[in-house]
Write a protein that holds these residues in place. Structure first.
Motif, PDB file in Angstrom:
ATOM      1  N   MET A 178      37.704  53.284  30.954  1.00  0.00           N
ATOM      2  CA  MET A 178      38.527  52.143  30.586  1.00  0.00           C
ATOM      3  C   MET A 178      39.823  52.083  31.379  1.00  0.00           C
ATOM      4  N   GLN A 179      40.362  53.227  31.776  1.00  0.00           N
ATOM      5  CA  GLN A 179      41.570  53.208  32.597  1.00  0.00           C
ATOM      6  C   GLN A 179      41.306  52.540  33.945  1.00  0.00           C
ATOM      7  N   GLY A 180      40.121  52.771  34.492  1.00  0.00           N
ATOM      8  CA  GLY A 180      39.759  52.084  35.721  1.00  0.00           C
ATOM      9  C   GLY A 180      39.648  50.589  35.542  1.00  0.00           C
ATOM     10  N   PHE A 181      39.132  50.125  34.377  1.00  0.00           N
ATOM     11  CA  PHE A 181      39.021  48.695  34.125  1.00  0.00           C
ATOM     12  C   PHE A 181      40.392  48.054  33.960  1.00  0.00           C
ATOM     13  N   LEU A 182      41.327  48.751  33.356  1.00  0.00           N
ATOM     14  CA  LEU A 182      42.681  48.229  33.250  1.00  0.00           C
ATOM     15  C   LEU A 182      43.338  48.103  34.626  1.00  0.00           C
ATOM     16  N   PHE A 183      43.049  49.038  35.516  1.00  0.00           N
ATOM     17  CA  PHE A 183      43.557  48.928  36.883  1.00  0.00           C
ATOM     18  C   PHE A 183      42.922  47.738  37.606  1.00  0.00           C
ATOM     19  N   VAL A 184      41.667  47.478  37.343  1.00  0.00           N
ATOM     20  CA  VAL A 184      40.996  46.311  37.928  1.00  0.00           C
ATOM     21  C   VAL A 184      41.677  45.033  37.457  1.00  0.00           C
ATOM     22  N   MET A 185      42.033  44.948  36.185  1.00  0.00           N
ATOM     23  CA  MET A 185      42.720  43.769  35.669  1.00  0.00           C
ATOM     24  C   MET A 185      44.078  43.584  36.343  1.00  0.00           C
ATOM     25  N   LEU A 186      44.786  44.675  36.609  1.00  0.00           N
ATOM     26  CA  LEU A 186      46.074  44.593  37.287  1.00  0.00           C
ATOM     27  C   LEU A 186      45.913  44.017  38.697  1.00  0.00           C
ATOM     28  N   VAL A 187      44.970  44.549  39.449  1.00  0.00           N
ATOM     29  CA  VAL A 187      44.753  44.062  40.815  1.00  0.00           C
ATOM     30  C   VAL A 187      44.326  42.602  40.811  1.00  0.00           C
ATOM     31  N   SER A 188      43.448  42.236  39.879  1.00  0.00           N
ATOM     32  CA  SER A 188      42.933  40.870  39.814  1.00  0.00           C
ATOM     33  C   SER A 188      44.036  39.859  39.518  1.00  0.00           C
ATOM     34  N   ASN A 189      44.848  40.141  38.517  1.00  0.00           N
ATOM     35  CA  ASN A 189      45.914  39.195  38.152  1.00  0.00           C
ATOM     36  C   ASN A 189      46.963  39.085  39.250  1.00  0.00           C
ATOM     37  N   LEU A 190      47.280  40.188  39.892  1.00  0.00           N
ATOM     38  CA  LEU A 190      48.250  40.148  40.977  1.00  0.00           C
ATOM     39  C   LEU A 190      47.721  39.331  42.154  1.00  0.00           C
ATOM     40  N   LEU A 191      46.451  39.506  42.488  1.00  0.00           N
ATOM     41  CA  LEU A 191      45.858  38.794  43.622  1.00  0.00           C
ATOM     42  C   LEU A 191      45.797  37.289  43.376  1.00  0.00           C
ATOM     43  N   THR A 192      45.233  36.884  42.247  1.00  0.00           N
ATOM     44  CA  THR A 192      45.035  35.455  42.003  1.00  0.00           C
ATOM     45  C   THR A 192      46.349  34.720  41.777  1.00  0.00           C
ATOM     46  N   SER A 193      47.288  35.333  41.082  1.00  0.00           N
ATOM     47  CA  SER A 193      48.558  34.650  40.830  1.00  0.00           C
ATOM     48  C   SER A 193      49.327  34.426  42.131  1.00  0.00           C
ATOM     49  N   LEU A 194      49.343  35.411  43.014  1.00  0.00           N
ATOM     50  CA  LEU A 194      50.067  35.244  44.267  1.00  0.00           C
ATOM     51  C   LEU A 194      49.372  34.245  45.192  1.00  0.00           C
ATOM     52  N   LEU A 195      48.050  34.261  45.231  1.00  0.00           N
ATOM     53  CA  LEU A 195      47.338  33.298  46.074  1.00  0.00           C
ATOM     54  C   LEU A 195      47.547  31.870  45.575  1.00  0.00           C
ATOM     55  N   ASN A 196      47.437  31.656  44.259  1.00  0.00           N
ATOM     56  CA  ASN A 196      47.653  30.316  43.709  1.00  0.00           C
ATOM     57  C   ASN A 196      49.078  29.840  43.936  1.00  0.00           C
ATOM     58  N   LEU A 197      50.039  30.732  43.755  1.00  0.00           N
ATOM     59  CA  LEU A 197      51.438  30.349  43.961  1.00  0.00           C
ATOM     60  C   LEU A 197      51.697  30.014  45.434  1.00  0.00           C
ATOM     61  N   ARG A 198      51.120  30.788  46.337  1.00  0.00           N
ATOM     62  CA  ARG A 198      51.289  30.503  47.762  1.00  0.00           C
ATOM     63  C   ARG A 198      50.714  29.133  48.112  1.00  0.00           C
ATOM     64  N   ARG A 199      49.554  28.794  47.573  1.00  0.00           N
ATOM     65  CA  ARG A 199      48.964  27.496  47.870  1.00  0.00           C
ATOM     66  C   ARG A 199      49.790  26.356  47.278  1.00  0.00           C
ATOM     67  N   LEU A 200      50.321  26.549  46.078  1.00  0.00           N
ATOM     68  CA  LEU A 200      51.146  25.526  45.450  1.00  0.00           C
ATOM     69  C   LEU A 200      52.398  25.247  46.278  1.00  0.00           C
ATOM     70  N   LEU A 201      53.049  26.293  46.751  1.00  0.00           N
ATOM     71  CA  LEU A 201      54.254  26.105  47.555  1.00  0.00           C
ATOM     72  C   LEU A 201      53.920  25.433  48.892  1.00  0.00           C
ATOM     73  N   TYR A 202      52.758  25.741  49.446  1.00  0.00           N
ATOM     74  CA  TYR A 202      52.370  25.139  50.710  1.00  0.00           C
ATOM     75  C   TYR A 202      52.067  23.648  50.551  1.00  0.00           C
ATOM     76  N   VAL A 203      51.372  23.283  49.470  1.00  0.00           N
ATOM     77  CA  VAL A 203      50.972  21.886  49.277  1.00  0.00           C
ATOM     78  C   VAL A 203      52.179  21.013  48.955  1.00  0.00           C
ATOM     79  N   THR A 204      53.038  21.488  48.082  1.00  0.00           N
ATOM     80  CA  THR A 204      54.176  20.683  47.643  1.00  0.00           C
ATOM     81  C   THR A 204      55.380  20.786  48.566  1.00  0.00           C
TER      82      THR A 204
END
Length: 565
Positions: free
Chosen positions: A408-434
């Protein structure tokens, strides 16, 4: 008038969201107390397959109905909305029936070969008839949002939740002695019955709402079917791919955990505790933001379509500020009081551990959801699809590599990497479009700094590091925190006082000189700079009194710190 309607809709949706999430959370607590952590794990696996079927039936329908109806209602011939809704409803009904047949026919195969638990087959067959009702209801919800009418959606959701809880409460006690599989089947019966009841009410509201839409079409719009597919296809492809990858991921998690724990029951219990108990608590404060996202989708779409850059920037700045302030606050509170919340609600320290780990990730989770909704309103469905697919592939790879070794500790680390990756990618695209710059002060510094100023940062960091937080009395009497807090308050009040005194010192223009900016008078040398309260405006007087009180309180704090040292 538009602002009053907007605030009214926001208030209704916020109250409804809070009520539904609170009812859903306590409903899950009630179910968990009856069927246990293993039963919650099986329940989550059943809903993994069901969620994929729901995606097949409803993907893109609500957004397509909202955007198409909003565009047609804004024209000089709103009667075209009737034709557009007929096509949308027919498409939704067809997709819902197809998904229901597929789920009912493949329930046994999915339970035996996919979930590796034959007890799930009965529940999947019971859930299948609810899919056509969900598909048609999704179209109707989109129409009501385009009409800026949130009452039908809110009432239908409340009615649906009441029916679900009532049906489950009647069946669960008699089903539990017959096994976990039958108990889960009793729970999903409430879901099917409630979806059908909700559709009946929304259909009635839809018929009444159509009375205000003209029947005669002056200029028929050509290519409605093409427009419908253009809006729906990218969203549907995104959700289909996302749902398939997330289903694979959720099915892999218990299997990989079983390799670590050497027990299928223990793996199901851990999975159910995280997904079925901890995650609903983490997303409970998201009710406020979900309401904001639902209301702002038509507003952002309209501002983007009409090229209103100022309005679009204002909406995005507001959304980011509110999202980050709420998420930082909620994440800190969950991290600080994780153990207490887990013991009070579930009588489990394991839930408290999950809350303590996931609390610092709440800003990333909330920002990811909100920015994804904004991107869809701006027509960036393809970008959202690419980022979601990349995130799912990364998660599946990390689950395969880490969970058999670290559990389960490995799965919690997976959640950390996933949220960090998607939030930064979405934010980068939003700033680029607007074309908006990163507002570090408003989006990041202010939420974090205000959180730490209020004295929450120290206990949060201590809890995250594994240390014991300070007792309540010691935290309240912490001299350093009080001195810094009141010093900052003094700086703020002094700035306001300076402005108020400047306004107070403005002399009215002399007669004969006409109106205009008056020079500021300065106090004479040798005179006291302390202003007279009787000659100050009321606003300046209030600020001056608050400043004196804060200064006295700061002096007392310093004396206490010297005495304690």
């Amino acid at each position: 008038m538009a602002r009053q309607s907007y605030l009214k809709n926001a208030a209704i949706l916020t109250a409804t969201g809070l009520l539904l999430r609170a009812a859903g959370m306590f409903f899950r607590i009630y179910i968990a107390a009856r069927i246990g952590a293993e039963g919650m794990g099986l329940y989550q696996l059943i809903y993994t397959v069901y969620t994929m079927a729901v995606t097949l039936a409803t993907a893109g329908l609500s957004v397509a109905a909202t955007r198409l109806s909003a565009e047609l209602l804004a024209t000089n011939d709103p009667a075209n909305v009737r034709t557009a809704m007929r096509r949308t409803l027919a498409l939704g009904l067809g997709l819902g029936v197809a998904a229901a047949v597929l789920l009912f026919a493949g329930a046994g195969l999915a339970a035996d070969w996919w979930l590796e638990d034959a007890r799930a087959a009965l529940s999947l067959r019971i859930l299948a008839p609810s899919l056509p009702f969900m598909a048609v209801s999704a179209c109707l919800r989109g129409f009501f949002m385009a009409r800026r009418k949130v009452e039908p959606n809110s009432r239908a959701q409340i009615f649906e939740q009441i029916v679900r809880i009532g049906v489950v409460a009647l069946l669960i006690d008699s089903a539990v002695p017959q096994g976990i599989g039958v108990a889960c089947a009793a729970v999903v019966v409430g879901n099917t019955v409630s979806e059908a009841s909700s559709w009946v009410y929304m259909e009635w509201c839809y018929r009444r709402e159509l009375r205000d839409v003209p029947r005669r079409v002056k200029h028929p719009v050509q290519g409605l079917g093409r427009q419908l597919w253009d809006i729906m296809a990218p969203i549907a492809a995104n959700q289909y791919m996302t749902s398939e990858l997330r289903t694979i991921e959720n099915v892999m998690v218990p299997g990989c955990l079983a390799l670590y724990t050497l027990s299928r029951e223990t793996a199901l219990s851990q999975y159910g505790a995280l997904k079925g108990m901890a995650m609903p608590l983490i997303f409970f404060p998201f009710s406020f933001l979900a309401t904001l996202s639902t209301l702002l989708l038509p507003e952002i779409t309209e501002a983007h379509a009409q090229n209103k850059r100022t309005a679009l920037e204002h909406l995005i700045n507001r959304v980011m500020l509110i999202t980050l302030v709420l998420s930082f606050l909620a994440g800190g509170l969950f991290t600080q009081f994780a153990k207490e919340v887990g013991l009070v609600l579930y009588q489990s320290e394991e839930i408290g551990f999950y809350l303590a780990v996931l609390g610092p990730l709440m800003p990333l989770m909330y920002m990811e959801s909100m920015v994804d909704g904004i991107l869809k309103g701006l027509g960036e469905q393809l970008s959202s699809f690419r980022y979601t697919a990349l995130d799912s592939v990364v998660r599946i790879a990390l689950i395969y590599l880490l969970l058999p070794r670290f559990g389960m500790q490995g799965f919690l680390f997976v959640m950390l990497v996933s949220n960090l990756l998607t939030s930064l990618l979405n934010l980068r695209r939003l700033l680029y479009v607007t074309g908006l710059p990163v507002q570090w002060m408003r989006w990041i510094v202010k939420p974090v700094f205000s959180f730490f100023v209020r004295g929450r940062g120290v206990p949060v960091c201590a809890a995250a590091a594994g240390g014991a937080p300070e007792p309540a009395d010691d935290r309240l009497d912490h001299s350093g925190r009080g001195v810094h807090e009141h010093r900052l308050c003094l700086v703020y009040l002094a700035d306001r006082l300076r402005r108020a005194r400047g306004f107070h010192c403005q002399t009215p223009p002399k007669q004969g000189r006409g109106a205009g900016a008056a020079p500021l008078t300065r106090p004479r040398a040798g005179k006291s700079r302390r202003p007279r309260l009787c000659k100050m405006p009321i606003s300046a007087r209030k600020v001056w009194i608050r400043w004196r009180k804060q200064k006295k309180r700061l002096t007392n704090k310093r004396k206490r710190a010297i005495m304690l040292s």
